[in-house]
Enzyme design. Structure first.
Site, PDB file in Angstrom:
ATOM      1  N   ASP A   1      30.997  37.364  36.052  1.00 42.05           N
ATOM      2  CA  ASP A   1      31.826  38.409  36.272  1.00 42.05           C
ATOM      3  C   ASP A   1      31.854  39.477  35.704  1.00 42.05           C
ATOM      4  O   ASP A   1      32.480  40.572  35.675  1.00 42.05           O
ATOM      5  CB  ASP A   1      33.366  37.757  35.779  1.00 42.05           C
ATOM      6  CG  ASP A   1      33.675  36.663  36.854  1.00 42.05           C
ATOM      7  OD1 ASP A   1      33.399  36.471  37.764  1.00 42.05           O
ATOM      8  OD2 ASP A   1      34.495  35.444  36.248  1.00 42.05           O
TER       9      ASP A   1
ATOM     10  N   ASP B   1      38.989  36.233  39.627  1.00 42.71           N
ATOM     11  CA  ASP B   1      38.212  35.207  40.037  1.00 42.71           C
ATOM     12  C   ASP B   1      38.882  33.753  40.156  1.00 42.71           C
ATOM     13  O   ASP B   1      39.946  33.803  39.617  1.00 42.71           O
ATOM     14  CB  ASP B   1      37.315  35.087  38.565  1.00 42.71           C
ATOM     15  CG  ASP B   1      36.278  34.081  38.883  1.00 42.71           C
ATOM     16  OD1 ASP B   1      35.629  34.039  39.778  1.00 42.71           O
ATOM     17  OD2 ASP B   1      35.877  33.347  37.684  1.00 42.71           O
TER      18      ASP B   1
ATOM     19  N   ASP C   1      36.050  35.389  34.077  1.00 43.41           N
ATOM     20  CA  ASP C   1      35.834  34.895  32.820  1.00 43.41           C
ATOM     21  C   ASP C   1      34.311  34.346  32.533  1.00 43.41           C
ATOM     22  O   ASP C   1      34.045  34.089  31.371  1.00 43.41           O
ATOM     23  CB  ASP C   1      36.610  33.372  32.535  1.00 43.41           C
ATOM     24  CG  ASP C   1      35.910  32.203  33.439  1.00 43.41           C
ATOM     25  OD1 ASP C   1      35.820  32.554  34.877  1.00 43.41           O
ATOM     26  OD2 ASP C   1      36.027  31.172  32.943  1.00 43.41           O
TER      27      ASP C   1
END
Length: 643
Positions: free
Chosen positions: A580, A377, A576
């Site tokens: 996600d 990410d 995080d």
């Protein structure tokens, strides 16, 4: 239920109220802990009575003089029987039925070995005359230690499994229970279950938006980081869509509901996490594969030993054949095999913890070793996750701190998140701010005010052009910022262009080194983000990332992971945010940044406590070392290491 019972297990109907999975795991772990302590307390005297002479000089003679052999063996018999048919009963209950079904497992070998050692010792204790001369020995300590060590392995394994289900509960906590609905001219607070599509819902500043909808009236900034991962709140006005679970920051909104109940985006995220966690099969432990071969081989060798001694052995052949056949079973009982996996896992996870890597599930140690591509990410993972003043370049002849203080003085009256970052930078430098006069916010352009008698204009390039400023002097730094995926702002003081400013989410210090280390390990690196494509591509070029998937929502991240898995093989995902969580659950191995949200952490199998991406190569190295150690344990499994 009958089929399950015939297979040697127990089954019961699923009650209407599902048992909490965490509570069941906790109860199982506590049960193993109690059994282990009881077995250890009972085994310790047996071990000392039989093996103490190897450690304490003169102990054997002391036992013979004080207890005598009959009482010594009698005490060992009582204590070992309590171990075997108390804490060790679980191995007999599962292992023996597996033998009857011709599908022996680890429990079968534990049951065979411990029962053989115990049974032979009982004969030696109470009917020694049946045994040939010189073969009357007891192996109580072997039976007791076998059970205790395997219980230790099971307990360590239970501890290493970690908890699941917390992610779902934390996601559910984002759902509000009530909504303020306007019906028939009246505003009433209704339970969420009574909200219908088409209702008008009112949301005050600071409240969570209850359901998905489209804004009818009002203006506000909404924190959508749970969906996009982006730290900057999004401006919402009439016609814009809002999502349930997001936070309304500073303005009142009225919106018409478009999705309720299980159709909302948050409900879909919850459903994706549940499906991904439920569909993921536990990895077959390496020790079970070895056991599948080891158990039949041991039993075959024991049977062959019995046959050879019965055919060729001295008289009494039957007694010698039984003794040597049982000896094979006793000496092959898998103390080392039972501990090979869980002990290595606990050592590996312990070392990982020292390096800031928390393995929540022991199986991740094995899964991580097979990974071919690392998907990352962006916000909060590659970057720090919050807007900061990253660039401030002033025109020659001006003082940087003075310009920043003047710009921040204007921006302190702006509600925009970029303004907050500029004010925070000035505060960090301990610059004194002034009270602006004639403050004006020009929608889509910028802000203007008078500060200490000086005219300040701050905004985008189109605002500066509208004011008649030439931007050629700052063209080069502007191009550099654009290449880095940043949007520049300009400041003019008293009608003169003074500075170029950029606020962005800066890349973490350890990120470039982490990407380089992953490439050195031969892994592909991909970035999957909800951010705009221009910014994502700029960061990818800067860091040398191989593939980019930008402008994706949570379900898009899951699809992107599946695509990467088809192309390269096993995939690990590092993230995080709440957005996600589905991707962390879907990946072969999910790694969460420890400084991120609780939901992300609970959805992952590995947590990087420091938030530093350099821990990812560390986790891979620990995975490889642990699996190598487990294989060494199994390879060196021998009679000398077994008992």
């Amino acid at each position: 239920m009958a089929a399950v019972a015939n297979a040697g297990y127990e089954a019961a109907p699923l009650s209407a109220e599902r048992e909490d999975d965490n509570a069941r795991r906790e109860r199982e772990q506590q049960g193993l802990k109690r059994s282990l302590w009881l077995a250890a307390l009972l085994t310790a005297p047996v071990f000392m009575l039989e093996m103490g002479a190897h450690f304490v000089p003169g102990m054997h003679q002391w036992i013979q003089e004080t207890l005598g052999q009959p009482l010594n063996w009698g005490i060992q018999f009582v204590l070992t029987t309590l171990v075997l048919f108390g804490p060790g009963l679980r191995f007999l209950r599962h292992g023996l039925p597996a033998l009857w079904r011709a599908a022996p497992d680890m429990n079968s070998l534990v049951a065979l070995g411990s029962l053989s050692a115990w049974g032979f010792s009982v004969v030696a204790t109470f009917a020694g005359f049946l045994l040939p001369e010189g073969t009357r020995q007891v192996y109580y300590e072997a039976a007791a230690v076998i059970v205790t060590l395997i219980l230790l392995g099971r307990y360590l394994e239970a501890r290493a499994k970690g908890r699941t289900g917390e992610a779902i509960r934390r996601l559910l906590s984002l759902q509000v229970t009530k909504a303020r609905v306007k019906r028939n001219g009246d505003t009433q607070e209704l339970p969420l279950a009574q909200v219908r599509v088409g209702d008008e819902v009112l949301v005050r500043p600071g409240e969570r938006i209850p359901v998905d909808g489209r804004v009818q009236d009002g203006r506000s900034w909404v924190d959508e980081s749970m969906l996009t991962g982006e730290p900057v709140p999004v401006k919402k006005t009439a016609g814009d869509e809002v999502v349930g679970g997001t936070i309304n920051k500073n303005g009142a909104l009225t919106f018409k509901t478009t999705k309720v109940g299980g159709d909302t985006l948050l409900a879909q995220i919850i459903r994706m996490v549940e499906q991904a966690q439920g569909a993921k099969l536990p990895i077959q432990a390496l020790v079970d594969k070895v056991t599948a071969v080891f158990v039949p081989v041991v039993m075959t060798v024991a049977a062959l030993t019995f046959g050879v001694w019965l055919w060729l052995g001295p008289s009494p052949a039957l007694s010698f054949a039984l003794i040597n056949g049982v000896a094979v079973l006793i000496i092959a009982c898998p103390c080392a095999m039972g501990l090979a996996t869980p002990t290595s896992i606990m050592v590996g996870t312990g070392r990982a913890a020292e390096l800031g890597v928390l393995f929540r599930k022991g199986q991740a140690l094995q899964s991580l070793r097979e990974v071919k591509v690392i998907a990352l990410d962006k916000t909060g993972t590659l970057t720090r996750g919050r807007p900061e003043l990253t660039d401030l370049q002033v025109v020659s002849g001006l003082d940087e701190d003075e310009v920043l203080a003047l710009v921040a003085s204007v921006e302190q009256h702006s509600e925009h998140p970029i303004a907050e970052a500029i004010v925070a930078a000035a505060t960090e430098r301990k610059l004194g701010l002034f009270e602006p006069e004639d403050f004006k916010a020009l929608s889509g352009l910028g802000v203007s005010a008078t500060v200490e008698g000086r005219q300040l204009d701050v905004g985008a390039d189109r605002y500066m052009t509208q004011l008649g400023h030439e931007l050629d002097a700052l063209a080069e730094p502007a191009k550099k910022l654009a290449d880095e995926g940043k949007s520049p702002l300009y400041a003019a003081i008293d009608g003169r262009l003074a500075a170029i400013i950029a606020v962005a989410d800066p890349i973490k210090e350890g990120t470039p080194a982490a990407i380089e280390a992953l490439h050195e390990l031969g892994l592909k690196v991909a970035m999957i983000t909800g951010d705009n494509r221009h910014t994502a591509n700029a960061i990818a070029r800067q860091l040398g990332i191989d593939e980019v998937e930008a402008e994706v929502m949570p379900d898009g991240k899951v699809a992107a992971l599946k695509h990467l898995r088809e192309r390269y093989g096993a995939v690990a995902f590092v993230g995080d945010g709440i957005n996600d969580a589905p991707a962390l659950a879907e990946a072969d191995v999910g790694l969460a940044i420890g400084t991120g949200t609780d939901v992300a952490i609970e959805s992952a199998e590995v947590v990087l406590m420091s938030g530093d991406l350099r821990a990812v190569p560390d986790a891979l190295a620990i995975s490889q070392a642990t699996l190598r150690n487990i294989r060494q344990n199994l390879f060196w499994l021998s009679p000398t290491t077994s008992v």
